[in-house]
Motif scaffolding. Structure first.
Motif, PDB file in Angstrom:
ATOM      1  N   SER A   4     -77.336  20.674 -33.795  1.00  9.42           N
ATOM      2  CA  SER A   4     -76.859  19.577 -34.602  1.00  9.42           C
ATOM      3  C   SER A   4     -77.159  18.234 -33.985  1.00  9.42           C
ATOM      4  O   SER A   4     -77.131  17.228 -34.647  1.00  9.42           O
ATOM      5  N   SER A   5     -77.394  18.183 -32.712  1.00  6.50           N
ATOM      6  CA  SER A   5     -77.729  16.923 -32.066  1.00  6.50           C
ATOM      7  C   SER A   5     -79.145  16.980 -31.524  1.00  6.50           C
ATOM      8  O   SER A   5     -79.483  16.414 -30.512  1.00  6.50           O
ATOM      9  N   CYS A 197     -67.147  18.877 -34.073  1.00  5.26           N
ATOM     10  CA  CYS A 197     -67.809  17.876 -33.219  1.00  5.26           C
ATOM     11  C   CYS A 197     -67.653  18.240 -31.743  1.00  5.26           C
ATOM     12  O   CYS A 197     -68.617  18.189 -30.969  1.00  5.26           O
ATOM     13  N   ASN A 201     -70.405  19.311 -28.456  1.00  2.91           N
ATOM     14  CA  ASN A 201     -70.416  18.293 -27.398  1.00  2.91           C
ATOM     15  C   ASN A 201     -70.636  16.875 -27.921  1.00  2.91           C
ATOM     16  O   ASN A 201     -71.171  16.027 -27.200  1.00  2.91           O
ATOM     17  N   LEU A 202     -70.222  16.642 -29.155  1.00  5.57           N
ATOM     18  CA  LEU A 202     -70.194  15.277 -29.657  1.00  5.57           C
ATOM     19  C   LEU A 202     -68.865  14.637 -29.253  1.00  5.57           C
ATOM     20  O   LEU A 202     -67.880  15.340 -29.015  1.00  5.57           O
ATOM     21  N   PHE A 252     -67.582   7.231 -34.956  1.00  5.61           N
ATOM     22  CA  PHE A 252     -67.404   7.400 -33.516  1.00  5.61           C
ATOM     23  C   PHE A 252     -67.176   6.034 -32.864  1.00  5.61           C
ATOM     24  O   PHE A 252     -67.503   4.993 -33.438  1.00  5.61           O
ATOM     25  N   ILE A 256     -74.067   7.223 -31.639  1.00  2.00           N
ATOM     26  CA  ILE A 256     -74.651   8.455 -31.136  1.00  2.00           C
ATOM     27  C   ILE A 256     -75.943   8.721 -31.898  1.00  2.00           C
ATOM     28  O   ILE A 256     -76.163   8.209 -32.993  1.00  2.00           O
ATOM     29  N   VAL A 260     -76.932  14.901 -37.048  1.00  2.00           N
ATOM     30  CA  VAL A 260     -75.631  15.550 -36.915  1.00  2.00           C
ATOM     31  C   VAL A 260     -75.526  16.583 -38.031  1.00  2.00           C
ATOM     32  O   VAL A 260     -75.686  16.254 -39.217  1.00  2.00           O
TER      33      VAL A 260
END
Length: 280
Positions: A4-5, A197, A201-202, A252, A256, A260
């Motif tokens: 996702s990241s 999230c 690791n967001l 956030f 970032i 996502v």
């Protein structure tokens, strides 16, 4: 799930056939994943398919490790956008080199032979024989690592640029079935999104707002209103069919980097977020 990241991966531009509606993205992504698996079979590596591609560990159980996500690239986020799909993207986990590995390149060459009339390789995705006519498709996708000129919606930068605020293009499929009703239900959904999230690791979001409608122009609602025809509902594989869907906006504390992708359907294009400009 660090896919996702991840950074942007391989683009697949729609070049032939009638593309399914954005609400069928999970079926489209599943067909693309099945094609990849068959490609490894065809080159003699059926028993050696990388876990990052298959999503399954050596013992056959679903992997806990990050793996490839397949997302729709749609005409959304612009004035008069209608949500039609222009292609797909294979998004590997961050720091994964799977798309550069020779075995993957060989699979891609096998699945996408050169189309001499177009001067480019074309991957044909077809649904299985017997698929109901409303869900059947046969489309051509051309792989590229560079967004085609003049097709802004195929530029992965719309999903990867840093931002503090993100909004869903495709609704999130809840990781767990919901227990609450009434006013407590949105709070339970928001708690699940915050947990999703953390799981990848967001940072913890400062704010989460859930809604049936997307904040992104052209993205269809999570649930159609009234007695809408079946095609206006999101098509979900059996494993996701009972999951609640919701659109969301998350903010956030600091910018970032995207993309996502959150929720139970994140590997099949659901829960895809796009950076949202403050004025939006």
């Amino acid at each position: 799930m660090p896919a996702s990241s991840a950074t942007a991966g391989l683009l697949l531009e729609h070049v032939a056939g009638r593309m399914p509606d954005l609400r069928a993205c999970a079926f489209l992504a599943k067909t693309a994943r099945d094609a990849l698996l068959s490609g490894y079979q065809r080159i003699g590596l059926g028993k050696e398919i990388p876990e990052v591609i298959s999503g399954h560990a050596a013992d056959g159980n679903p992997t806990r490790a990050p793996h490839l996500a397949i997302i729709p690239l749609s005409f959304t986020g612009f004035p008069y956008a209608d949500g039609h799909v222009l292609g797909l993207a294979f998004v590997p986990p961050r720091h994964s080199a799977i798309l550069e590995e020779e075995s993957f390149r060989k699979v891609l060459r096998t699945l996408a032979p050169m189309d001499e009339t177009r001067g480019r390789r074309v991957l044909t995705l077809r649904t299985k024989e017997g698929t109901p006519s409303g869900r059947a498709f046969s489309i051509g996708l051309s792989p590229t690592f560079e967004p085609p000129a003049g097709k802004r919606s195929l530029d992965p930068a719309w999903y990867t640029r840093p931002s503090q605020t993100f909004a869903t293009v495709t609704p999130i499929a809840a990781d767990r079935h919901l227990k609450e009703e009434g006013k407590a239900r949105p709070e339970e959904l928001a708690a699940q999104i915050a947990s999703a999230c953390r799981n990848i690791n967001l940072p913890e979001p400062e704010a989460i707002v859930t809604d049936n409608h997307s904040a992104i122009e052209g993205a269809p609602p999570a649930y159609p209103s009234g007695k809408s025809p079946a095609w206006m509902r999101w098509g979900l594989p059996r494993s996701l069919a009972s999951r609640p869907l919701t659109h969301a906006v998350i903010r956030f504390a600091q910018p970032i980097e995207g993309p996502v992708i959150l929720g139970a359907g994140r590997f099949l294009g659901l829960g895809l977020f796009r950076p949202l400009d403050p004025e939006e």
